[in-house]
Design an enzyme around this catalytic site. Structure first.
Site, PDB file in Angstrom:
ATOM      1  N   GLU A 106      -6.054  -7.984  -4.998  1.00 54.91           N
ATOM      2  CA  GLU A 106      -6.597  -7.212  -6.127  1.00 54.91           C
ATOM      3  C   GLU A 106      -7.825  -7.927  -6.663  1.00 54.91           C
ATOM      4  OE1 GLU A 106      -3.116  -6.916  -8.840  1.00 54.91           O
ATOM      5  OE2 GLU A 106      -3.551  -4.788  -8.994  1.00 54.91           O
ATOM      6  N   SER A 114      -1.365 -13.383 -12.346  1.00 51.79           N
ATOM      7  CA  SER A 114      -0.635 -12.148 -12.062  1.00 51.79           C
ATOM      8  C   SER A 114      -0.787 -11.136 -13.181  1.00 51.79           C
ATOM      9  CB  SER A 114       0.862 -12.447 -11.973  1.00 51.79           C
ATOM     10  OG  SER A 114       1.143 -13.275 -10.913  1.00 51.79           O
ATOM     11  N   HIS A 128      -6.596 -11.767  -7.106  1.00 55.36           N
ATOM     12  CA  HIS A 128      -5.130 -11.760  -7.118  1.00 55.36           C
ATOM     13  C   HIS A 128      -4.541 -11.521  -5.729  1.00 55.36           C
ATOM     14  CE1 HIS A 128      -1.196  -9.834  -8.751  1.00 55.36           C
ATOM     15  NE2 HIS A 128      -1.025 -11.119  -8.491  1.00 55.36           N
ATOM     16  N   ASN A 167       1.418  -5.492 -10.445  1.00 58.59           N
ATOM     17  CA  ASN A 167       2.496  -5.966 -11.320  1.00 58.59           C
ATOM     18  C   ASN A 167       2.800  -5.027 -12.485  1.00 58.59           C
ATOM     19  OD1 ASN A 167       3.292  -8.261  -9.910  1.00 58.59           O
ATOM     20  ND2 ASN A 167       1.529  -9.397 -10.678  1.00 58.59           N
TER      21      ASN A 167
HETATM   22  C1  LIG Z   1       3.976 -11.529  -8.445  1.00 59.29           C
HETATM   23  C2  LIG Z   1       2.598 -11.138  -8.098  1.00 59.29           C
HETATM   24  O1  LIG Z   1       1.665 -11.471  -8.844  1.00 59.29           O
HETATM   25  C3  LIG Z   1       2.241 -10.272  -6.950  1.00 59.29           C
HETATM   26  C4  LIG Z   1       3.126 -10.363  -5.754  1.00 59.29           C
HETATM   27  O2  LIG Z   1       2.881 -11.136  -4.873  1.00 59.29           O
HETATM   28  S1  LIG Z   1       4.455  -9.376  -5.777  1.00 59.29           S
HETATM   29  C5  LIG Z   1       5.301  -9.759  -4.290  1.00 59.29           C
HETATM   30  C6  LIG Z   1       4.713  -9.011  -3.125  1.00 59.29           C
HETATM   31  N1  LIG Z   1       5.464  -9.344  -1.952  1.00 59.29           N
HETATM   32  C7  LIG Z   1       6.464  -8.586  -1.496  1.00 59.29           C
HETATM   33  O3  LIG Z   1       6.778  -7.542  -2.054  1.00 59.29           O
HETATM   34  C8  LIG Z   1       7.164  -9.129  -0.294  1.00 59.29           C
HETATM   35  C9  LIG Z   1       8.330  -8.251   0.120  1.00 59.29           C
HETATM   36  N2  LIG Z   1       8.940  -8.820   1.318  1.00 59.29           N
HETATM   37  C10 LIG Z   1       8.425  -8.611   2.561  1.00 59.29           C
HETATM   38  O4  LIG Z   1       7.425  -7.938   2.726  1.00 59.29           O
HETATM   39  C11 LIG Z   1       9.157  -9.250   3.710  1.00 59.29           C
HETATM   40  O5  LIG Z   1      10.473  -9.525   3.311  1.00 59.29           O
HETATM   41  C12 LIG Z   1       8.467 -10.583   4.212  1.00 59.29           C
HETATM   42  C13 LIG Z   1       7.107 -10.242   4.790  1.00 59.29           C
HETATM   43  C14 LIG Z   1       8.330 -11.616   3.120  1.00 59.29           C
HETATM   44  C15 LIG Z   1       9.342 -11.193   5.292  1.00 59.29           C
HETATM   45  O6  LIG Z   1       9.528 -10.243   6.268  1.00 59.29           O
HETATM   46  P1  LIG Z   1      10.758 -10.288   7.298  1.00 59.29           P
HETATM   47  O7  LIG Z   1      10.502  -9.241   8.297  1.00 59.29           O
HETATM   48  O8  LIG Z   1      12.022 -10.317   6.558  1.00 59.29           O
HETATM   49  O9  LIG Z   1      10.707 -11.720   7.852  1.00 59.29           O
HETATM   50  P2  LIG Z   1      10.118 -12.336   9.153  1.00 59.29           P
HETATM   51  O10 LIG Z   1      10.263 -11.451  10.350  1.00 59.29           O
HETATM   52  O11 LIG Z   1      10.775 -13.668   9.174  1.00 59.29           O
HETATM   53  O12 LIG Z   1       8.592 -12.494   8.781  1.00 59.29           O
HETATM   54  C16 LIG Z   1       7.568 -11.595   9.130  1.00 59.29           C
HETATM   55  C17 LIG Z   1       6.319 -12.421   9.296  1.00 59.29           C
HETATM   56  O13 LIG Z   1       5.979 -13.036   8.053  1.00 59.29           O
HETATM   57  C18 LIG Z   1       5.891 -14.453   8.220  1.00 59.29           C
HETATM   58  N3  LIG Z   1       6.365 -15.050   6.957  1.00 59.29           N
HETATM   59  C19 LIG Z   1       7.505 -14.740   6.312  1.00 59.29           C
HETATM   60  N4  LIG Z   1       7.581 -15.443   5.169  1.00 59.29           N
HETATM   61  C20 LIG Z   1       6.483 -16.211   5.115  1.00 59.29           C
HETATM   62  C21 LIG Z   1       5.998 -17.152   4.178  1.00 59.29           C
HETATM   63  N5  LIG Z   1       6.658 -17.434   3.036  1.00 59.29           N
HETATM   64  N6  LIG Z   1       4.824 -17.767   4.443  1.00 59.29           N
HETATM   65  C22 LIG Z   1       4.147 -17.489   5.564  1.00 59.29           C
HETATM   66  N7  LIG Z   1       4.540 -16.588   6.481  1.00 59.29           N
HETATM   67  C23 LIG Z   1       5.707 -15.965   6.255  1.00 59.29           C
HETATM   68  C24 LIG Z   1       6.758 -14.754   9.392  1.00 59.29           C
HETATM   69  O14 LIG Z   1       6.386 -15.940  10.024  1.00 59.29           O
HETATM   70  C25 LIG Z   1       6.493 -13.568  10.277  1.00 59.29           C
HETATM   71  O15 LIG Z   1       5.243 -13.760  10.924  1.00 59.29           O
HETATM   72  P3  LIG Z   1       4.906 -13.164  12.377  1.00 59.29           P
HETATM   73  O16 LIG Z   1       4.957 -11.673  12.240  1.00 59.29           O
HETATM   74  O17 LIG Z   1       3.516 -13.684  12.615  1.00 59.29           O
HETATM   75  O18 LIG Z   1       5.912 -13.710  13.302  1.00 59.29           O
HETATM   76  N1  LIG Z   2       4.719 -16.228  -7.252  1.00 59.08           N
HETATM   77  C1  LIG Z   2       4.108 -15.116  -6.903  1.00 59.08           C
HETATM   78  O1  LIG Z   2       4.687 -14.262  -6.209  1.00 59.08           O
HETATM   79  C2  LIG Z   2       2.703 -14.884  -7.323  1.00 59.08           C
HETATM   80  C3  LIG Z   2       2.095 -15.664  -8.272  1.00 59.08           C
HETATM   81  N2  LIG Z   2       0.797 -15.427  -8.653  1.00 59.08           N
HETATM   82  C4  LIG Z   2       0.142 -16.267  -9.649  1.00 59.08           C
HETATM   83  O2  LIG Z   2      -0.314 -17.451  -8.994  1.00 59.08           O
HETATM   84  C5  LIG Z   2      -0.261 -18.554  -9.912  1.00 59.08           C
HETATM   85  C6  LIG Z   2       0.601 -19.641  -9.304  1.00 59.08           C
HETATM   86  O3  LIG Z   2       1.893 -19.121  -9.064  1.00 59.08           O
HETATM   87  P1  LIG Z   2       2.919 -19.838  -8.068  1.00 59.08           P
HETATM   88  O4  LIG Z   2       2.180 -20.461  -6.958  1.00 59.08           O
HETATM   89  O5  LIG Z   2       3.992 -18.861  -7.811  1.00 59.08           O
HETATM   90  O6  LIG Z   2       3.493 -20.975  -9.026  1.00 59.08           O
HETATM   91  P2  LIG Z   2       4.220 -22.334  -8.642  1.00 59.08           P
HETATM   92  O7  LIG Z   2       5.095 -22.675  -9.803  1.00 59.08           O
HETATM   93  O8  LIG Z   2       4.812 -22.242  -7.274  1.00 59.08           O
HETATM   94  O9  LIG Z   2       3.002 -23.358  -8.526  1.00 59.08           O
HETATM   95  C7  LIG Z   2       2.146 -23.685  -9.577  1.00 59.08           C
HETATM   96  C8  LIG Z   2       1.589 -25.063  -9.262  1.00 59.08           C
HETATM   97  O10 LIG Z   2       0.574 -25.353 -10.215  1.00 59.08           O
HETATM   98  C9  LIG Z   2       0.764 -26.700 -10.610  1.00 59.08           C
HETATM   99  N3  LIG Z   2       0.101 -26.968 -11.865  1.00 59.08           N
HETATM  100  C10 LIG Z   2       0.574 -26.813 -13.138  1.00 59.08           C
HETATM  101  N4  LIG Z   2      -0.365 -27.225 -14.017  1.00 59.08           N
HETATM  102  C11 LIG Z   2      -1.445 -27.622 -13.294  1.00 59.08           C
HETATM  103  C12 LIG Z   2      -2.708 -28.175 -13.633  1.00 59.08           C
HETATM  104  N5  LIG Z   2      -3.049 -28.384 -14.902  1.00 59.08           N
HETATM  105  N6  LIG Z   2      -3.553 -28.511 -12.640  1.00 59.08           N
HETATM  106  C13 LIG Z   2      -3.219 -28.308 -11.355  1.00 59.08           C
HETATM  107  N7  LIG Z   2      -2.024 -27.807 -10.955  1.00 59.08           N
HETATM  108  C14 LIG Z   2      -1.155 -27.467 -11.921  1.00 59.08           C
HETATM  109  C15 LIG Z   2       2.271 -26.841 -10.668  1.00 59.08           C
HETATM  110  O11 LIG Z   2       2.658 -28.196 -10.739  1.00 59.08           O
HETATM  111  P3  LIG Z   2       4.091 -28.560 -11.445  1.00 59.08           P
HETATM  112  O12 LIG Z   2       5.132 -27.876 -10.607  1.00 59.08           O
HETATM  113  O13 LIG Z   2       4.110 -30.051 -11.349  1.00 59.08           O
HETATM  114  O14 LIG Z   2       4.011 -28.015 -12.841  1.00 59.08           O
HETATM  115  C16 LIG Z   2       2.658 -26.164  -9.370  1.00 59.08           C
HETATM  116  O15 LIG Z   2       2.566 -27.053  -8.270  1.00 59.08           O
HETATM  117  C17 LIG Z   2       0.258 -17.978 -11.227  1.00 59.08           C
HETATM  118  O16 LIG Z   2      -0.832 -17.628 -12.045  1.00 59.08           O
HETATM  119  C18 LIG Z   2       1.036 -16.743 -10.781  1.00 59.08           C
HETATM  120  O17 LIG Z   2       1.139 -15.766 -11.776  1.00 59.08           O
HETATM  121  C19 LIG Z   2       0.048 -14.444  -8.070  1.00 59.08           C
HETATM  122  C20 LIG Z   2       0.585 -13.655  -7.079  1.00 59.08           C
HETATM  123  C21 LIG Z   2       1.974 -13.790  -6.673  1.00 59.08           C
END
Ligand SMILES: CC(=O)CC(=O)SCCNC(=O)CCNC(=O)[C@H](O)C(C)(C)COP(=O)(O)OP(=O)(O)OC[C@H]1O[C@@H](n2cnc3c(N)ncnc32)[C@H](O)[C@@H]1OP(=O)(O)O
Ligand SMILES: NC(=O)C1=CN([C@@H]2O[C@H](COP(=O)(O)OP(=O)(O)OC[C@H]3O[C@@H](n4cnc5c(N)ncnc54)[C@H](OP(=O)(O)O)[C@@H]3O)[C@@H](O)[C@H]2O)C=CC1
Length: 291
Positions: free
Chosen positions: A152, A119, A140, A190
């Protein structure tokens, strides 16, 4: 390079979503994790998500079964070494990622493209620890992967054009849209999203609003699908803190200082949905704010 076989390292929430979309798009996927329980839980989650898509008539039972049959799991990281593409999606800690690459590299196929779903961490720095910086990239995905349209693509300083084009083609085959980001801390999504979440946590910390009022404000006042604290719990508070630390260290600007309350939640092990407690408590039927 025409990519057909894909390895996913880390079967957490991102790893399982990535495996899901690749299998559905016809790629053969091999997943690994240090925890056998995480691997089992991940396959169960993919099956449940695909079942829901069948129920909602988004796909046929045959397509669901074909996707499941393309996913295999292994406890041995080096089983991924000869695949066309490896996507590292393990915990957001640079040392963890380096250790995975160090174990994999001596066995890795010469042409294999190595990527990280990080991320925030520098792609150039991760690539420099490998034998193939030209075939290394940031790849990403957004959470939840089956739903979010964006991927990304982040080049390191040495990434070659052929590698970039291969991944662009993969994103197209997944039916998603790519955006190119330069390799600076936390890239684009991010860099913008996480300071907003961190600011929401400061707003809570300073008593400007409760968990509920902050989330309601952004949902109804800015049309965000989730409030920022709900979204932080969804992403994982450990991941949010790791990203803020990369921004703070990498850009050396106090505006990226992680909120002490975020640090406190992570220290408590309240990491959000994945541990059943964060800004909300998920142990009951409906989430209850913890402040
Ligand atoms: C941290 C990083 O590195 C980068 C990032 O990822 S940052 C995070 C980016 N993500 C966001 O900002 C998510 C923001 N949230 C949303 O967009 C919405 O709340 C959401 C899409 C998660 C759920 O939407 P919602 O309308 O409340 O729920 P819901 O109607 O139940 O779901 C919409 C669809 O998504 C699916 N869905 C929801 N959550 C899911 C999940 N965790 N896994 C798989 N599918 C999922 C549902 O099955 C549904 O699918 P269909 O349209 O095919 O029926
Ligand atoms: N969460 C998010 O919304 C997003 C996350 N990311 C990125 O994706 C990556 C994973 O995040 P996320 O899935 O949320 O994290 P989680 O904590 O859900 O999952 C990480 C997994 O990796 C496992 N793990 C740790 N060390 C090792 C290893 N040496 N070999 C294999 N598996 C290992 C962990 O096991 P254990 O639990 O046993 O330690 C866990 O099952 C990160 O780099 C994160 O920044 C990118 C986009 C969105």
């Amino acid at each position: 390079m025409d990519i057909k076989t894909v390895g996913v390292v880390g079967a957490g929430q991102m790893g399982n979503g990535i495996a899901h979309v690749f299998a559905l798009a016809g790629f053969d996927v091999t997943m690994t994790d240090i925890s056998p329980e995480a691997l089992t839980a991940s396959v169960d989650k993919i099956a449940a998500n695909l079942d829901r898509q069948v129920t909602r008539e988004k796909m046929t039972q045959a397509e669901r079964d074909a996707a499941m049959s393309r996913i295999t799991t292994t406890g041995t990281l080096t089983d991924l070494a000869k695949l066309d593409l490896v996507i590292e999606a393990a915990t957001e800690k640079e040392a963890v990622k380096h250790a995975i690459f160090a174990e994999l590299l001596p066995h890795l196929g010469e042409q294999t493209i190595l990527t990280s779903n990080t991320s925030s961490i520098s792609i150039t720095r991760l690539a420099s620890q490998t034998d193939r910086p030209e075939r290394f990239m940031g790849f990403h995905f957004m959470n939840p992967v089956p739903v979010m349209q964006l991927v990304e693509l982040i080049r390191g300083i040495a990434t070659d054009n052929a590698t970039y084009r291969s991944l662009e083609a993969v994103v197209e085959k997944l039916g998603k849209t790519s955006a190119s980001a330069e390799d600076f801390p936390a890239f684009i999504v991010n860099r913008i999203l996480m300071p907003m979440i961190n600011e929401a946590i400061y707003t809570l910390y300073e008593g400007v609003g409760s968990v509920q009022s902050i989330d309601t404000s952004l949902k109804l006042g800015a049309n965000h699908p989730m409030g920022p604290l709900e979204l932080a719990d969804f992403i994982g508070l450990d991941t949010c803190l790791a990203i803020m630390n990369v921004l703070h260290d990498g850009l050396a600007d106090t505006k990226y200082r992680p909120c002490p309350l975020l640090t406190k939640y992570v220290e408590a092990g309240w990491l959000g949905r994945k541990t059943d407690r964060g800004f909300y408590d998920y142990r009951g039927e409906t989430p209850v704010p913890t402040r």
